[in-house]
Design an enzyme around this catalytic site. Structure first.
Site, PDB file in Angstrom:
ATOM      1  N   GLY A 134      66.218  28.835  40.163  1.00  0.00           N
ATOM      2  CA  GLY A 134      65.394  28.501  38.996  1.00  0.00           C
ATOM      3  C   GLY A 134      66.180  27.538  38.135  1.00  0.00           C
ATOM      4  N   LEU A 175      76.700  18.914  35.566  1.00  0.00           N
ATOM      5  CA  LEU A 175      77.079  20.158  34.879  1.00  0.00           C
ATOM      6  C   LEU A 175      76.185  21.314  35.278  1.00  0.00           C
ATOM      7  CD1 LEU A 175      77.328  18.692  31.255  1.00  0.00           C
ATOM      8  CD2 LEU A 175      79.201  19.028  32.870  1.00  0.00           C
ATOM      9  N   CYS A 194      66.996  22.367  36.384  1.00  0.00           N
ATOM     10  CA  CYS A 194      67.255  21.215  37.270  1.00  0.00           C
ATOM     11  C   CYS A 194      66.615  21.321  38.655  1.00  0.00           C
ATOM     12  CB  CYS A 194      68.753  20.999  37.425  1.00  0.00           C
ATOM     13  SG  CYS A 194      69.507  20.394  35.918  1.00  0.00           S
ATOM     14  N   LYS A 233      68.395  21.690  14.710  1.00  0.00           N
ATOM     15  CA  LYS A 233      69.528  21.575  15.636  1.00  0.00           C
ATOM     16  C   LYS A 233      70.713  20.888  14.943  1.00  0.00           C
ATOM     17  CE  LYS A 233      68.281  21.001  20.410  1.00  0.00           C
ATOM     18  NZ  LYS A 233      67.947  20.050  21.465  1.00  0.00           N
TER      19      LYS A 233
HETATM   20  C1  UDX Z   1      72.414  22.815  38.839  1.00  0.00           C
HETATM   21  C2  UDX Z   1      73.513  22.028  39.583  1.00  0.00           C
HETATM   22  O1  UDX Z   1      74.432  22.958  40.160  1.00  0.00           O
HETATM   23  C3  UDX Z   1      74.212  21.068  38.640  1.00  0.00           C
HETATM   24  O2  UDX Z   1      75.160  20.303  39.355  1.00  0.00           O
HETATM   25  C4  UDX Z   1      73.160  20.165  38.027  1.00  0.00           C
HETATM   26  O3  UDX Z   1      73.759  19.261  37.117  1.00  0.00           O
HETATM   27  C5  UDX Z   1      72.094  20.978  37.326  1.00  0.00           C
HETATM   28  O4  UDX Z   1      71.518  21.910  38.244  1.00  0.00           O
HETATM   29  P1  UDX Z   1      72.310  24.909  37.205  1.00  0.00           P
HETATM   30  O5  UDX Z   1      70.831  24.794  37.327  1.00  0.00           O
HETATM   31  O6  UDX Z   1      72.897  25.046  35.854  1.00  0.00           O
HETATM   32  O7  UDX Z   1      73.033  23.636  37.866  1.00  0.00           O
HETATM   33  O8  UDX Z   1      72.784  26.195  38.025  1.00  0.00           O
HETATM   34  P2  UDX Z   1      73.336  26.538  39.487  1.00  0.00           P
HETATM   35  O9  UDX Z   1      74.544  27.334  39.323  1.00  0.00           O
HETATM   36  O10 UDX Z   1      73.419  25.354  40.344  1.00  0.00           O
HETATM   37  O11 UDX Z   1      72.182  27.527  40.021  1.00  0.00           O
HETATM   38  C6  UDX Z   1      70.836  27.085  40.139  1.00  0.00           C
HETATM   39  C7  UDX Z   1      69.969  28.206  40.669  1.00  0.00           C
HETATM   40  O12 UDX Z   1      70.281  28.492  42.033  1.00  0.00           O
HETATM   41  C8  UDX Z   1      70.112  29.530  39.930  1.00  0.00           C
HETATM   42  O13 UDX Z   1      68.822  30.107  39.753  1.00  0.00           O
HETATM   43  C9  UDX Z   1      70.947  30.393  40.856  1.00  0.00           C
HETATM   44  O14 UDX Z   1      70.664  31.778  40.703  1.00  0.00           O
HETATM   45  C10 UDX Z   1      70.483  29.887  42.215  1.00  0.00           C
HETATM   46  N1  UDX Z   1      71.496  30.068  43.271  1.00  0.00           N
HETATM   47  C11 UDX Z   1      72.678  29.378  43.223  1.00  0.00           C
HETATM   48  C12 UDX Z   1      71.232  30.916  44.349  1.00  0.00           C
HETATM   49  O15 UDX Z   1      70.153  31.532  44.421  1.00  0.00           O
HETATM   50  N2  UDX Z   1      72.165  31.037  45.345  1.00  0.00           N
HETATM   51  C13 UDX Z   1      73.352  30.365  45.312  1.00  0.00           C
HETATM   52  O16 UDX Z   1      74.141  30.537  46.259  1.00  0.00           O
HETATM   53  C14 UDX Z   1      73.620  29.520  44.228  1.00  0.00           C
END
Ligand code: UDX
Length: 447
Positions: free
Chosen positions: A257, A153, A260, A35
């Site tokens: 998924g 984030l 987080c 990395k």
């Molecule tokens: C999330 C949080 O948004 C962020 O603030 C935190 O720091 C880390 O976790 P992330 O996991 O990168 O971020 O993605 P995000 O855009 O939040 O989506 C998470 C999951 O929810 C994805 O699988 C997405 O497909 C799903 N999702 C999101 C839905 O199924 N419907 C929605 O309306 C929004």
């Protein structure tokens, strides 16, 4: 000020490059040689829009360095951000081994007053543990304050979120340390909230749990829409118009998924349990999400009966678009189920194939374009709403597949558009479209 960031994962890299870009002198340390080698050459080990160019720019102008050497990273540092991984253990609780190791290393090398700021998502009380470790090992002449400043984030838009976040949370016991942290973030012009350490730690978990709950809620409404003949898109828009509810995170699909939500929701249930509180609402959120991920296979079996020896085209492997991350991706669980049913899977993703391969190996065939994924398939499943997938010409399903049957787990296409083509199309929370029915006659399950 000399700033050091411990950990070159998503959070560590975006924090390092972002802080360097607003004028700080940043050293990012990681224990993985490959990395660090890549990063020293201006290449990002992860796919994140805008990150590589930000790293390259700040390497070149001397604001950002990468190292594996803890002495170089920690001695002389004024602020140390902890951004190491906090993976999930088998029981859903958080594994703090990297937090322990990095805290011991920091304590060993610091040689002047320092603020240690935790960005990693850690259970309530962990910052006190970090403080204890550092205080038990450092020289008593050195003042070390521990501050919690969780990260919000999103993968795929992490760089944008760093510069345009909704808020910055600073949890500190010491007002001077809180003020110094405020100064560090000031050029971002993002609203800053100062609070105590435990509340800061809880804000991160509560935010992720709330967003996950919103997704499971809309998914349950979608399931109900299918049963009663309503359309989830109309419903989500209608409820989102209420400002108290809002439009965000009301996209129905095959569940959340990523690195987080799945981990943090389980950790919060565990944390509640440790505090002798059963978090029933969050338990249900997790249960609904697990069930949601089984829908594509259930729907496929409704149409095809047995999936044995059926060719399934999987479109999308990443847990969401604009990332190569497949951690806790619905695709992995769905593909596992498909293989158990005896299906043959050919999977397409514009970016995530190398990461998916690490998990799936050669149990599936990989397609580097959508045409090839669809070729001769009995059924197609859309599992990630990549732009490339959303913008396919819809006659492609008909042209390349054995039968144009599509299960859309992300509601990528409008029903109006789909009805112009002879495609059987089952999505989430919307009426099914059958190719052999007249275009205006939509079948509604169980009505
Ligand atoms: C999330 C949080 O948004 C962020 O603030 C935190 O720091 C880390 O976790 P992330 O996991 O990168 O971020 O993605 P995000 O855009 O939040 O989506 C998470 C999951 O929810 C994805 O699988 C997405 O497909 C799903 N999702 C999101 C839905 O199924 N419907 C929605 O309306 C929004």
């Amino acid at each position: 000020m000399k700033i050091t960031v411990a950990g070159a994962g998503y959070v560590g890299l975006v924090t390092s490059a972002g802080l360097a870009d607003i004028g700080h002198n940043v050293t990012c340390i990681d224990i993985e040689k490959d990395k660090i080698d890549m990063l020293q050459n201006g290449r990002s080990p992860i796919y994140e829009p805008g990150l590589e160019s930000l790293i390259e720019k700040n390497l070149l102008n001397g604001q950002l360095q990468f190292t594996m050497n803890p002495e170089q990273a920690y001695s002389g540092a004024d602020i140390i951000f902890i951004a190491v991984g906090t993976p999930e253990q088998q029981d859903g609780s958080v594994d703090l081994k990297y937090i322990h190791v990095v805290s011991h290393t920091i304590a060993h090398y610091i040689n002047k007053d320092v603020i240690v700021c935790t960005k990693s998502t850690v259970p309530v009380g962990t910052n006190e543990l970090i403080k204890q470790i550092i205080h038990s090992r450092k020289s008593s002449a050195i003042k070390a304050e521990v501050v919690s400043s969780p990260e919000f984030l999103r993968e795929g838009s992490a760089v944008l979120d760093f510069f345009q976040g909704d808020r910055i949370v600073i949890g500190a016991d010491d007002p001077d340390a809180a003020s110094i942290m405020e100064q560090i973030y000031l050029p971002l012009k993002i609203p800053i909230m100062k609070t105590d350490i435990r509340s800061a730690e809880m804000i991160k978990y509560a935010s992720n749990a709330f967003l996950a709950a919103k997704i499971s809620f809309i998914n349950e409404i979608a399931n109900l829409c299918e049963k009663v003949g309503a359309n989830i898109e109309e419903v989500a828009f209608g409820i989102g118009q209420d400002k108290r509810i809002g439009h965000d995170f009301l996209k129905a699909g095959i569940g959340y998924g990523g690195s987080c939500f799945p981990k943090d929701t389980k950790a919060l249930v565990q944390l509640a349990g440790n505090a002798k509180h059963q978090f029933e609402l969050l338990e249900a959120v997790i249960k609904v999400n697990n069930r949601q991920q089984t829908l594509p296979v259930i729907k496929a079996k409704e149409i095809l009966g047995s999936l044995k020896n059926k060719k399934v085209a999987v479109l999308g492997l990443a847990f969401k678009p604009d990332t190569d991350d497949v951690r806790e991706a619905a695709s992995l669980k769905i593909i596992k189920e498909l293989l158990e049913e005896g299906a043959n899977v050919r999977a397409y993703d514009p970016i995530a194939i190398p990461n998916a391969k690490k998990v799936l190996g050669d149990s599936v065939e990989y397609a580097y374009n959508i045409h090839y994924a669809l070729y001769e398939a009995d059924i197609a499943m859309i599992l990630t709403e990549w732009e490339q997938i959303k913008h396919v010409r819809l006659n492609m399903f008909q042209t390349y597949m054995k039968e144009p049957i599509v299960i859309d787990g992300r509601n990528c296409y409008s029903l109006e558009e789909i009805q112009k083509y002879p495609i059987t199309y089952l999505s989430i929370g919307r009426p099914d479209v059958y190719r052999d029915k007249p275009k205006d006659e939509l079948r509604i399950i169980n009505l």
